[in-house]
Design a protein around this motif. Structure first.
Motif, PDB file in Angstrom:
ATOM      1  N   ARG A 160      57.080 -12.927  47.152  1.00  0.00           N
ATOM      2  CA  ARG A 160      57.329 -14.378  47.272  1.00  0.00           C
ATOM      3  C   ARG A 160      56.047 -15.154  46.939  1.00  0.00           C
ATOM      4  O   ARG A 160      56.071 -16.145  46.201  1.00  0.00           O
ATOM      5  CB  ARG A 160      57.765 -14.676  48.712  1.00  0.00           C
ATOM      6  N   THR A 161      54.916 -14.646  47.418  1.00  0.00           N
ATOM      7  CA  THR A 161      53.637 -15.334  47.238  1.00  0.00           C
ATOM      8  C   THR A 161      53.154 -15.244  45.796  1.00  0.00           C
ATOM      9  O   THR A 161      52.661 -16.224  45.227  1.00  0.00           O
ATOM     10  CB  THR A 161      52.593 -14.712  48.191  1.00  0.00           C
ATOM     11  N   SER A 202      55.112 -17.511  43.559  1.00  0.00           N
ATOM     12  CA  SER A 202      54.656 -18.881  43.822  1.00  0.00           C
ATOM     13  C   SER A 202      53.304 -19.123  43.154  1.00  0.00           C
ATOM     14  O   SER A 202      53.052 -20.186  42.574  1.00  0.00           O
ATOM     15  CB  SER A 202      54.551 -19.084  45.339  1.00  0.00           C
ATOM     16  N   GLY A 224      53.633 -19.941  39.608  1.00  0.00           N
ATOM     17  CA  GLY A 224      53.984 -21.351  39.442  1.00  0.00           C
ATOM     18  C   GLY A 224      52.772 -22.259  39.567  1.00  0.00           C
ATOM     19  O   GLY A 224      52.642 -23.263  38.865  1.00  0.00           O
ATOM     20  N   SER A 282      55.263 -26.098  35.240  1.00  0.00           N
ATOM     21  CA  SER A 282      56.088 -26.111  36.469  1.00  0.00           C
ATOM     22  C   SER A 282      56.215 -27.525  37.017  1.00  0.00           C
ATOM     23  O   SER A 282      56.871 -27.746  38.017  1.00  0.00           O
ATOM     24  CB  SER A 282      55.503 -25.161  37.521  1.00  0.00           C
ATOM     25  N   SER A 288      68.349 -20.800  45.607  1.00  0.00           N
ATOM     26  CA  SER A 288      67.765 -21.175  44.304  1.00  0.00           C
ATOM     27  C   SER A 288      68.458 -22.398  43.738  1.00  0.00           C
ATOM     28  O   SER A 288      67.818 -23.324  43.229  1.00  0.00           O
ATOM     29  CB  SER A 288      67.911 -20.015  43.314  1.00  0.00           C
ATOM     30  N   THR A 322      67.468 -25.556  45.528  1.00  0.00           N
ATOM     31  CA  THR A 322      66.108 -25.962  45.138  1.00  0.00           C
ATOM     32  C   THR A 322      66.104 -26.616  43.758  1.00  0.00           C
ATOM     33  O   THR A 322      65.542 -27.700  43.571  1.00  0.00           O
ATOM     34  CB  THR A 322      65.179 -24.726  45.154  1.00  0.00           C
ATOM     35  N   TYR A 346      59.972 -21.809  39.238  1.00  0.00           N
ATOM     36  CA  TYR A 346      59.158 -20.982  40.152  1.00  0.00           C
ATOM     37  C   TYR A 346      59.540 -21.301  41.601  1.00  0.00           C
ATOM     38  O   TYR A 346      59.641 -20.412  42.444  1.00  0.00           O
ATOM     39  CB  TYR A 346      57.668 -21.269  39.959  1.00  0.00           C
ATOM     40  N   SER A 347      59.738 -22.585  41.883  1.00  0.00           N
ATOM     41  CA  SER A 347      60.129 -22.982  43.249  1.00  0.00           C
ATOM     42  C   SER A 347      61.507 -22.411  43.572  1.00  0.00           C
ATOM     43  O   SER A 347      61.734 -21.879  44.653  1.00  0.00           O
ATOM     44  CB  SER A 347      60.173 -24.512  43.361  1.00  0.00           C
ATOM     45  N   THR A 351      61.117 -18.685  44.112  1.00  0.00           N
ATOM     46  CA  THR A 351      60.389 -18.429  45.369  1.00  0.00           C
ATOM     47  C   THR A 351      61.354 -18.596  46.547  1.00  0.00           C
ATOM     48  O   THR A 351      61.372 -17.779  47.471  1.00  0.00           O
ATOM     49  CB  THR A 351      59.200 -19.404  45.506  1.00  0.00           C
TER      50      THR A 351
END
Ligand code: SDX
Length: 380
Positions: A100-101, A104, A107, A113, A197, A200, A208-209, A212
């Motif tokens: 996840r990190t 991110s 991004g 982004s 997703s 978001t 990317y968000s 993530t």
């Protein structure tokens, strides 16, 4: 808000959008990607081609496939600063938190982004898919205290993932099993992580968000995290003879048995059927028959006890055994799921945002309507 508003907790049964990407028939146990049965794609296709199909709506021509493949092989090699980030920051809490990190972080590095341009969103989404094998393999190597391996130019995504994870080129059979697992996990309707997703991207945030958010959501044991928990549970049961008793005790305590049940499938998950046969053949070859027989005994006990409630094995029950046979520890099972599902997250985010409507459901308020008079702290 009128009192007679019905609450659909968890949006159960609520249709939130129309899609042409994939269909889950929970009564017939059928899974379709863009009109192709999952069994057909699992036996005849590959993950790159299925990713193209999910995103673009049709199987690629030879020219389209060669261009998509070229991009995939080019992007699979991680930039130096991403490798350095993984070496410096991963390996502490869980590989899913690492994944996840890192996505991110990608991004944070990409100036695009800040754009919600559809073409840029598509190329960012494809980039993330192409980078997933390298990221997940690098995280695995970091957790093993080993050096990170670069991809080979002549291998596809499944084979390179296995190579970057182990340092050994996979056999044809290992590559086929891995590729099939990636196809099986690529898309599955409006599941929780895909929905995250879509929510978001519906704010016009970047890909990317959106991914993530998908990774963050998939981590939970009620969703993608079940594959890791299911194998641990099978090992805890320990032998076929224990299955009936242990499962009876778990159900008696209203515990959820990992790898079983589904919000949509009320019959056997078609993906689990394919994974079960892989697990059967792999365990026979690797002398782990007892583990497979224990799993089968658990399946038999569960179906006899709760099959009548529509609770059957889902995709997560046998997948762990397959991944373990390919050399992966339990904590990498869900990152592999995320690697594959990145294709579905990208495809459904692009489809949704191209005919966008901001997600904004309502809640039924059952608190004090007041207005309550404010009492200063010194008087409380
Ligand atoms: C994935 O949505 C997707 O498509 C997801 C997925 C995908 O590809 O994206 O398919 C991947 O997430 C598969 C599911 C992985 N999760 C697990 O294996 C965790 C264990 N499963 C359960 O937590 C559960 O089955 C869910 C969460 C998957 C779905 O459950 P629901 O629809 O919310 O059903 P529920 O929890 O309301 O249960 C209904 C009844 C309850 O009993 P009663 O209170 O009515 O007596 O069934 C029972 C539950 O206790 N039940 C289970 C059970 N699943 C449901 N009992 C024991 N073990 C289980 N696994």
């Amino acid at each position: 808000m009128p009192d007679d508003q019905e609450v659909h907790k968890g949006l159960e049964g609520i249709i939130v959008n129309e899609t042409k990407i994939g269909y889950v028939d929970g009564q017939k146990g059928r899974l379709v990607y863009r009109g192709y049965d999952i069994e057909t794609l699992a036996s005849k296709s590959n993950f790159e081609e299925v990713s193209y199909l999910l995103i673009n709506g049709k199987l690629p021509s030879r020219e389209q496939f060669s261009e998509f493949n070229r991009k995939a092989r080019e992007r699979m090699k991680l930039p130096g600063n991403v490798v350095e980030f993984i070496e410096k920051n991963c390996g502490h809490s869980h590989p899913m938190s690492d994944l996840r990190t890192v996505v991110s972080f990608l991004g944070a590095l990409d100036a695009n982004s800040n754009s919600s341009d559809l073409n840029l969103q598509k190329s960012m989404g494809e980039d993330i898919i192409f980078r997933m094998p390298g990221i997940v393999a690098a995280i695995k190597r970091k957790w093993e205290g080993k050096s990170i391996i670069e991809p080979l130019p002549d291998l596809g995504m499944a084979a390179n993932f296995l190579y970057m994870s182990s340092g050994r080129k996979p056999t044809e059979e290992e590559e086929k099993v891995m590729d099939t697992c990636l196809i099986l996990h690529a898309d599955h309707g409006s599941n929780a992580s895909t929905f995250s997703s879509m929510v978001t991207i519906s704010t016009l945030a970047d890909m990317y968000s959106a991914l993530t958010a998908g990774i963050a959501t998939l981590k939970g044991p009620l969703h993608g995290g079940a594959n890791e928990q299911a194998l641990k549970m099978i090992k805890r049961v320990g032998s076929p003879e224990n299955a009936e008793r242990v499962i009876g005790e778990m159900l008696g305590k209203k515990e959820k048995v990992m790898g079983f049940g589904h919000r949509v499938y009320k019959v056997y998950d078609p993906r689990a059927r394919i994974l079960k046969e892989f697990a059967r053949s792999i365990s026979a070859k690797s002398g782990k028959q007892e583990l497979f027989e224990t799993a089968e005994a658990i399946e038999k006990a569960m179906i006899s006890k709760v099959g009548g409630k529509g609770i059957f094995p889902n995709v997560d029950f046998y997948s762990g055994m397959v991944y373990e046979s390919l050399g992966f520890e339990e904590n990498i099972f869900t990152p592999i799921f995320a690697f594959s599902r990145s294709a579905g997250w990208v495809a459904r985010s692009l489809e949704y945002v191209s005919d966008n409507r901001l997600f904004r459901p309502r809640s039924k308020y059952s608190g004090e309507m007041g207005p309550i008079e404010y009492v200063p702290l010194e008087k409380r």
